[in-house]
Enzyme design. Structure first.
Site, mmCIF file in Angstrom:
data_model
loop_
_atom_site.group_PDB
_atom_site.id
_atom_site.type_symbol
_atom_site.label_atom_id
_atom_site.label_comp_id
_atom_site.label_asym_id
_atom_site.label_seq_id
_atom_site.Cartn_x
_atom_site.Cartn_y
_atom_site.Cartn_z
ATOM 1 N N SER A 1 0.974 -1.500 0.378
ATOM 2 C CA SER A 1 -0.342 -0.027 0.351
ATOM 3 C C SER A 1 1.224 1.474 0.107
ATOM 4 O O SER A 1 2.192 1.379 0.334
ATOM 5 C CB SER A 1 -0.908 -0.203 1.544
ATOM 6 N N GLU B 1 0.284 3.949 1.660
ATOM 7 C CA GLU B 1 0.399 4.296 3.114
ATOM 8 C C GLU B 1 1.446 4.417 3.790
ATOM 9 O O GLU B 1 1.777 4.942 4.324
ATOM 10 C CB GLU B 1 -0.716 3.293 4.016
ATOM 11 N N TYR C 1 -1.778 0.074 10.507
ATOM 12 C CA TYR C 1 -1.524 -0.759 8.943
ATOM 13 C C TYR C 1 -0.681 -0.041 8.179
ATOM 14 O O TYR C 1 -0.258 -0.980 8.168
ATOM 15 C CB TYR C 1 -2.934 0.696 8.567
HETATM 16 P P1 NAP Z 1 -11.139 -5.809 2.038
HETATM 17 O O1 NAP Z 1 -12.407 -4.897 0.850
HETATM 18 O O2 NAP Z 1 -11.443 -5.008 2.845
HETATM 19 O O3 NAP Z 1 -10.573 -6.479 1.896
HETATM 20 C C1 NAP Z 1 -10.087 -7.369 3.013
HETATM 21 C C2 NAP Z 1 -10.072 -8.844 2.982
HETATM 22 O O4 NAP Z 1 -8.886 -9.420 3.643
HETATM 23 C C3 NAP Z 1 -11.320 -10.022 2.653
HETATM 24 O O5 NAP Z 1 -11.652 -11.123 2.200
HETATM 25 C C4 NAP Z 1 -11.522 -10.099 4.290
HETATM 26 O O6 NAP Z 1 -12.005 -11.135 4.588
HETATM 27 C C5 NAP Z 1 -9.488 -10.313 4.162
HETATM 28 N N1 NAP Z 1 -9.301 -10.312 5.949
HETATM 29 C C6 NAP Z 1 -9.160 -8.847 6.479
HETATM 30 N N2 NAP Z 1 -8.867 -9.713 7.973
HETATM 31 C C7 NAP Z 1 -8.510 -10.921 7.697
HETATM 32 C C8 NAP Z 1 -8.017 -11.699 8.753
HETATM 33 N N3 NAP Z 1 -7.522 -11.572 10.164
HETATM 34 N N4 NAP Z 1 -7.729 -13.195 8.223
HETATM 35 C C9 NAP Z 1 -8.334 -13.121 7.162
HETATM 36 N N5 NAP Z 1 -8.500 -12.601 6.398
HETATM 37 C C10 NAP Z 1 -8.412 -11.465 6.970
HETATM 38 O O7 NAP Z 1 -9.563 -5.129 0.907
HETATM 39 P P2 NAP Z 1 -9.374 -5.105 -1.170
HETATM 40 O O8 NAP Z 1 -9.713 -3.511 -0.482
HETATM 41 O O9 NAP Z 1 -10.615 -5.616 -1.471
HETATM 42 O O10 NAP Z 1 -8.105 -4.693 -0.411
HETATM 43 C C11 NAP Z 1 -7.108 -6.270 -1.271
HETATM 44 C C12 NAP Z 1 -5.533 -5.953 -0.070
HETATM 45 O O11 NAP Z 1 -5.334 -4.653 -0.865
HETATM 46 C C13 NAP Z 1 -5.543 -5.403 1.311
HETATM 47 O O12 NAP Z 1 -4.492 -6.037 1.800
HETATM 48 C C14 NAP Z 1 -5.275 -4.123 1.200
HETATM 49 O O13 NAP Z 1 -4.519 -3.908 3.349
HETATM 50 C C15 NAP Z 1 -4.305 -3.569 -0.321
HETATM 51 N N6 NAP Z 1 -4.529 -2.669 -0.260
HETATM 52 C C16 NAP Z 1 -6.209 -1.876 -0.366
HETATM 53 C C17 NAP Z 1 -5.563 -0.702 -1.192
HETATM 54 C C18 NAP Z 1 -6.747 0.355 -1.682
HETATM 55 O O14 NAP Z 1 -7.340 0.837 -1.748
HETATM 56 N N7 NAP Z 1 -8.871 -0.687 -1.847
HETATM 57 C C19 NAP Z 1 -4.708 0.394 -1.587
HETATM 58 C C20 NAP Z 1 -3.635 -0.092 -0.749
HETATM 59 C C21 NAP Z 1 -3.732 -1.579 -0.985
HETATM 60 P P3 NAP Z 1 -13.203 -11.003 5.173
HETATM 61 O O15 NAP Z 1 -14.476 -10.684 4.629
HETATM 62 O O16 NAP Z 1 -13.976 -12.549 6.249
HETATM 63 O O17 NAP Z 1 -13.493 -10.198 6.718
#
Ligand code: NAP
Length: 320
Positions: free
Chosen positions: A125, A127, A149
């Protein structure tokens, strides 16, 4: 047929990436926390829930991961699972840092044990860069994380670099800047602004409570960003890539654009001190030239184009 494992399959990016890989004829295995409690609504929305092999796996438990890798012998593993909210990480710093860093180490270690040819993608990220002195951010910018984070993501990022350099793993990061879609969860800023603005328009809500809206971020569109994830694992050598739009926009500009589009007066914006964070990055935008040149990734949407798409999709799905 190639097999890909996706952790975090129930999240925004997991769902869009799964759709993309299915279109490319992959066998997709999706990791969920539990069969009983997993929310498959995003996969159902994209009409792909029944095309994915779902597997329960605890990413904090190495034996479970090793069994999974032996069972599916994947070509590629995309690690998207994480506690992904910066705001929540201030309330749950230990849980966030523990899960987001240990899960990555467990996956890398399992690949090293089972099959070093499995290609590994880490969802890193922007961040991580935090307090930067020079913009735009490039792959060479020093990191100064400003939240639990960001610390967790920086730890994971360096674990990936370490396993690549020490053990020759094919492991790389996509360092993604904020990217949005209809599938974003409601606690994220852009989704909240659009949903709540529509609720104000319907008379169901009186005002929009916000924290510091004078910060600027580089926002993009999730379905386009997941294409870069796949491209990162198709290169001859593993590397890290910044994935961003290349321009920042303030949160205030976003609200005013949405309000203007829906005919809502700006006096509905209410500042709420509870929504301010202990530390916040003022302005951040990246340089996507490495991704465009080396990956052949293309992206030319302004965030206002993306907002138009998101407002329309939200309107279509609105509950009367
Ligand atoms: P999201 O919608 O919040 O999805 C997060 C996923 O991680 C969900 O499937 C969630 O499962 C799972 N998860 C969370 N905590 C967990 C735990 N303790 N054990 C197992 N699974 C867990 O995030 P996203 O937007 O798709 O982002 C995907 C990845 O990219 C993440 O790693 C995020 O940090 C990174 N990222 C995102 C962005 C952005 O702007 N979206 C930018 C940079 C990086 P549940 O459904 O069971 O909660």
């Amino acid at each position: 047929m190639k097999t890909a494992i996706i952790t975090g399959i129930t999240g925004q990016d997991g769902a869009y990436l799964a759709k993309l890989l299915l279109e490319k004829n992959y066998c997709v295995v999706g990791i969920i926390r539990s069969y009983n409690n997993s929310n498959l609504s995003k996969l159902q929305y994209l009409q792909i829930a029944d095309k994915i092999k779902l597997e329960e796996c605890d990413l904090t438990d190495i034996p479970s991961i090793i069994n999974l890798l032996k069972k599916y012998q994947p070509h590629e593993l995309y690690n998207l699972a994480a506690q992904s909210s910066v705001g929540l990480s201030f309330e749950q710093p230990i849980g966030t840092i523990t899960f987001n860093s240990i899960s990555v180490l467990n996956l890398l270690e399992s690949i090293k044990i089972v099959d070093k040819d499995i290609r590994f993608y880490q969802a890193s990220s922007s961040e991580m860069y935090g307090k930067v002195t020079r913009l735009p951010i490039t792959e060479e910018t020093p990191m100064h994380p400003l939240s639990p984070y960001a610390i967790s993501k920086a730890t994971a990022y360096w674990s990936v670099v370490n396993y690549r350099e020490s053990y020759g793993l094919y492991a790389g990061s996509g360092v993604l800047f904020n990217h949005e879609s209809y599938l974003r969860t409601d606690n994220f800023f852009v989704k909240k602004v659009i949903k709540n603005s529509l609720a104000i328009k319907q008379g169901k809500l009186h005002e929009l409570n916000v924290g510091n809206i004078d910060i600027k971020r580089d926002f993009g569109y999730a379905p386009e960003y997941v294409k870069a994830m796949w491209l990162i694992l198709q290169q001859p050598h593993p590397e890290d890539y910044i994935i961003c739009s290349g321009a920042s926009v303030s949160l205030r500009e976003i609200i005013l654009y949405v309000f203007n589009k829906l005919g809502i007066s700006a006096d509905k914006i209410i500042s709420d001190p509870k929504l301010f964070r202990p530390t916040d990055i003022k302005d951040i935008y990246g340089d996507n030239s490495k991704a465009k040149k080396q990956l052949g990734w293309s992206y030319d949407l302004s965030f206002f184009d993306v907002l138009d798409i998101l407002i329309e999709e939200e309107k279509k799905n609105i509950v009367a």
